[in-house]
Design an enzyme around this catalytic site. Structure first.
Site, PDB file in Angstrom:
ATOM      1  N   ARG A 171      48.815  28.745  65.511  1.00 14.79           N
ATOM      2  CA  ARG A 171      49.207  30.058  64.956  1.00 14.79           C
ATOM      3  C   ARG A 171      50.331  29.908  63.929  1.00 14.79           C
ATOM      4  NH1 ARG A 171      52.827  33.131  67.156  1.00 14.79           N
ATOM      5  NH2 ARG A 171      52.355  32.613  69.325  1.00 14.79           N
TER       6      ARG A 171
ATOM      7  N   TYR B 181      40.520  49.287  47.245  1.00 12.20           N
ATOM      8  CA  TYR B 181      39.528  49.072  48.299  1.00 12.20           C
ATOM      9  C   TYR B 181      39.818  50.034  49.464  1.00 12.20           C
ATOM     10  CZ  TYR B 181      37.591  46.857  52.455  1.00 12.20           C
ATOM     11  OH  TYR B 181      36.965  46.639  53.639  1.00 12.20           O
TER      12      TYR B 181
ATOM     13  N   ASP C   9      46.737  42.852  44.126  1.00 13.15           N
ATOM     14  CA  ASP C   9      45.541  42.373  44.821  1.00 13.15           C
ATOM     15  C   ASP C   9      44.659  41.713  43.749  1.00 13.15           C
ATOM     16  OD1 ASP C   9      43.052  42.011  45.958  1.00 13.15           O
ATOM     17  OD2 ASP C   9      42.998  43.955  46.964  1.00 13.15           O
TER      18      ASP C   9
ATOM     19  N   LYS D 170      36.006  36.812  49.512  1.00 12.40           N
ATOM     20  CA  LYS D 170      35.157  37.112  48.347  1.00 12.40           C
ATOM     21  C   LYS D 170      34.937  35.841  47.511  1.00 12.40           C
ATOM     22  CE  LYS D 170      35.791  41.313  49.864  1.00 12.40           C
ATOM     23  NZ  LYS D 170      35.466  41.504  51.256  1.00 12.40           N
TER      24      LYS D 170
HETATM   25  C1  LIG Z   1      39.620  44.185  46.480  1.00  8.63           C
HETATM   26  C2  LIG Z   1      39.655  43.956  47.965  1.00  8.63           C
HETATM   27  N1  LIG Z   1      40.825  43.727  48.554  1.00  8.63           N
HETATM   28  C3  LIG Z   1      40.910  43.517  49.886  1.00  8.63           C
HETATM   29  C4  LIG Z   1      39.800  43.575  50.699  1.00  8.63           C
HETATM   30  C5  LIG Z   1      39.943  43.358  52.189  1.00  8.63           C
HETATM   31  O1  LIG Z   1      39.630  42.083  52.546  1.00  8.63           O
HETATM   32  P1  LIG Z   1      39.009  41.638  53.962  1.00  8.63           P
HETATM   33  O2  LIG Z   1      37.693  42.329  54.105  1.00  8.63           O
HETATM   34  O3  LIG Z   1      38.915  40.151  53.845  1.00  8.63           O
HETATM   35  O4  LIG Z   1      39.981  42.073  55.008  1.00  8.63           O
HETATM   36  C6  LIG Z   1      38.543  43.782  50.124  1.00  8.63           C
HETATM   37  C7  LIG Z   1      37.337  43.817  50.965  1.00  8.63           C
HETATM   38  O5  LIG Z   1      36.274  44.178  50.540  1.00  8.63           O
HETATM   39  C8  LIG Z   1      38.479  44.003  48.723  1.00  8.63           C
HETATM   40  O6  LIG Z   1      37.306  44.263  48.106  1.00  8.63           O
END
Ligand SMILES: Cc1ncc(COP(=O)(O)O)c(C=O)c1O
Length: 398
Positions: free
Chosen positions: A58, A111, A183, A208
């Site tokens: 962890r 998101y 992000d 992704k």
């Molecule tokens: C732009 C973006 N940021 C963050 C996330 C969240 O990531 P996770 O699904 O790995 O928790 C996503 C998920 O689709 C996303 O498209």
């Protein structure tokens, strides 16, 4: 001596070389060219008085630390932190940095899950977030209060593929003593370098493009200033949303091909966008690489390419959306994005389904909108698949 005592100088290396070699030297004990999966929860200590470099997974593990190291190098940061998901990264980041009474301003079409972290989780602890269209700098400035601590940017936005000017946002943030958090999931460090544009913290869903094969869920935070290292490391360890060694290993394997995959994704995405413009069932095509995209000039300036995501609206409504998506054969109906295979998603009901309807409509997440994660299949096959599916609704809509 550290496990990673290093053989490799990222500051002298190009992006593709870093992706393959940074923190990924042959295994010191066996010579295995690829780092083995250290599938262990705990590590033996020489004595009860001192732990070695690793003690408990962890808190760190060779696979996790390799992933953290290469991501930091690829973003041009000083330290990376890996997590079991993107939202695990965002939750840890915001819990670490903000306290009750603090205020955040985020761009509006983030998101859906990120929206949920700000709107449902942080609000419970009296950390308030306002959502503003960051392309309107006056509105952004007006949203700042004396409690504001950070600006949160997602660009290109999901699913509207709007571009936000990171340099302009970061300049405003600096002038007001605020952090800029980006992000960088959609663009990846391959196409967009937030630190070079003034951002302080970058986070990712590594699920992704970084993982790239739709076979692992993960997240990451990268910092540019050591000042945040201690607090983030403490929260990473204590919140415990850290990834398991195999998940890190998969993300590392995916990363090695990131530059060539991104290139293939965006070549196909451009061709798909051009094709969609010609189809009579399509109302609007949104792709930052198209000259008519309102943020095309900013995309050219801010990114090293336009990415692999294409959004479209079709003529008609939800029933046409269902018909088209049911007819697609190569584009799988699924949330997520960034894998080598093409996916189609209906943001209104899928990724952004939990947002209030009026918020969706206000931010342009429409009931006739589809989001394509364009994969790296043969482009003629993708175009043929889209054509036959869109043809199904031509009679009904034109
Ligand atoms: C732009 C973006 N940021 C963050 C996330 C969240 O990531 P996770 O699904 O790995 O928790 C996503 C998920 O689709 C996303 O498209």
């Amino acid at each position: 001596m550290s496990y990673f005592d290093d053989h490799f100088d990222a500051s002298q290396s190009g992006f593709a070389t870093i992706a393959i070699h940074s923190h990924q030297k042959p295994d010191p004990t066996t010579g295995a060219v690829i780092q083995p999966i250290y599938q262990t929860s705990t590590f033996a200590q020489e004595t009860v008085l001192e732990a070695g470099e690793f003690d408990y997974t962890r808190c760190g593990n060779p696979n996790m630390n390799a992933l953290e190291g290469v991501l930091a190098d690829l973003e041009g940061g000083v330290r990376g932190f890996a997590f079991s998901s993107g939202l695990g990264a965002l939750t840890t980041l915001t819990t670490a940095l903000f306290k009750p009474g603090d205020h955040i301003v985020s761009c509006s079409d983030v998101y859906g899950g990120s929206f949920g972290v700000f709107d449902k989780i942080l609000r419970k602890y009296d950390v308030q977030t306002d959502f503003v269209d960051f392309r309107d700098m006056a509105a952004l400035e007006a949203a700042l209060t004396d409690k504001t601590k950070a600006l949160h940017v997602e660009t290109p936005t999901n699913p509207n593929l709007k571009l936000i000017d990171i340099a302009a946002v970061a300049k405003l943030a600096k002038a007001n003593g605020l952090l800029t958090i980006v992000d960088n999931t959609f663009a990846t460090p391959c196409l967009q370098r937030p630190f070079e544009l003034g951002a302080d913290i970058v986070w990712h869903s590594t699920t992704k493009y970084i993982g790239g094969h739709s076979d692992v869920v993960g997240g990451a935070i990268i910092i540019k200033d050591k000042r945040y290292e201690e607090v983030l490391f403490m929260h990473q360890k204590l919140i415990g949303a850290n990834p398991d060694p195999f998940a890190c290993w998969l993300a590392l394997r995916g990363l090695k091909t990131l530059p060539i995959r991104m290139n293939a994704h965006q070549q196909n995405a451009m061709a798909v966008a051009e094709f969609l413009k010609t189809h009579p069932a399509v109302d609007q095509v949104i792709y930052p690489g198209l000259p008519e995209h309102p943020d095309h000039e900013l995309a050219k300036r801010q990114m090293n390419g336009f990415g692999g995501m294409v959004t479209l609206t079709i003529k008609g409504g939800p029933s046409e959306v269902v018909k088209v998506t049911q007819a697609l054969k190569l584009f799988t109906v699924a949330v997520s994005l960034g894998g080598v295979e093409s996916l189609v998603c209906y943001p209104y009901k899928m990724t952004h389904g939990s947002m209030p309807d009026d918020f969706k409509l206000k931010t342009g997440i429409l009931p006739n909108m589809l989001r394509l994660s364009v994969g790296i299949e043969d482009i003629d096959d993708l175009k043929r698949d889209l054509k036959q599916a869109l043809d199904v609704v031509v009679g009904a809509t034109v």
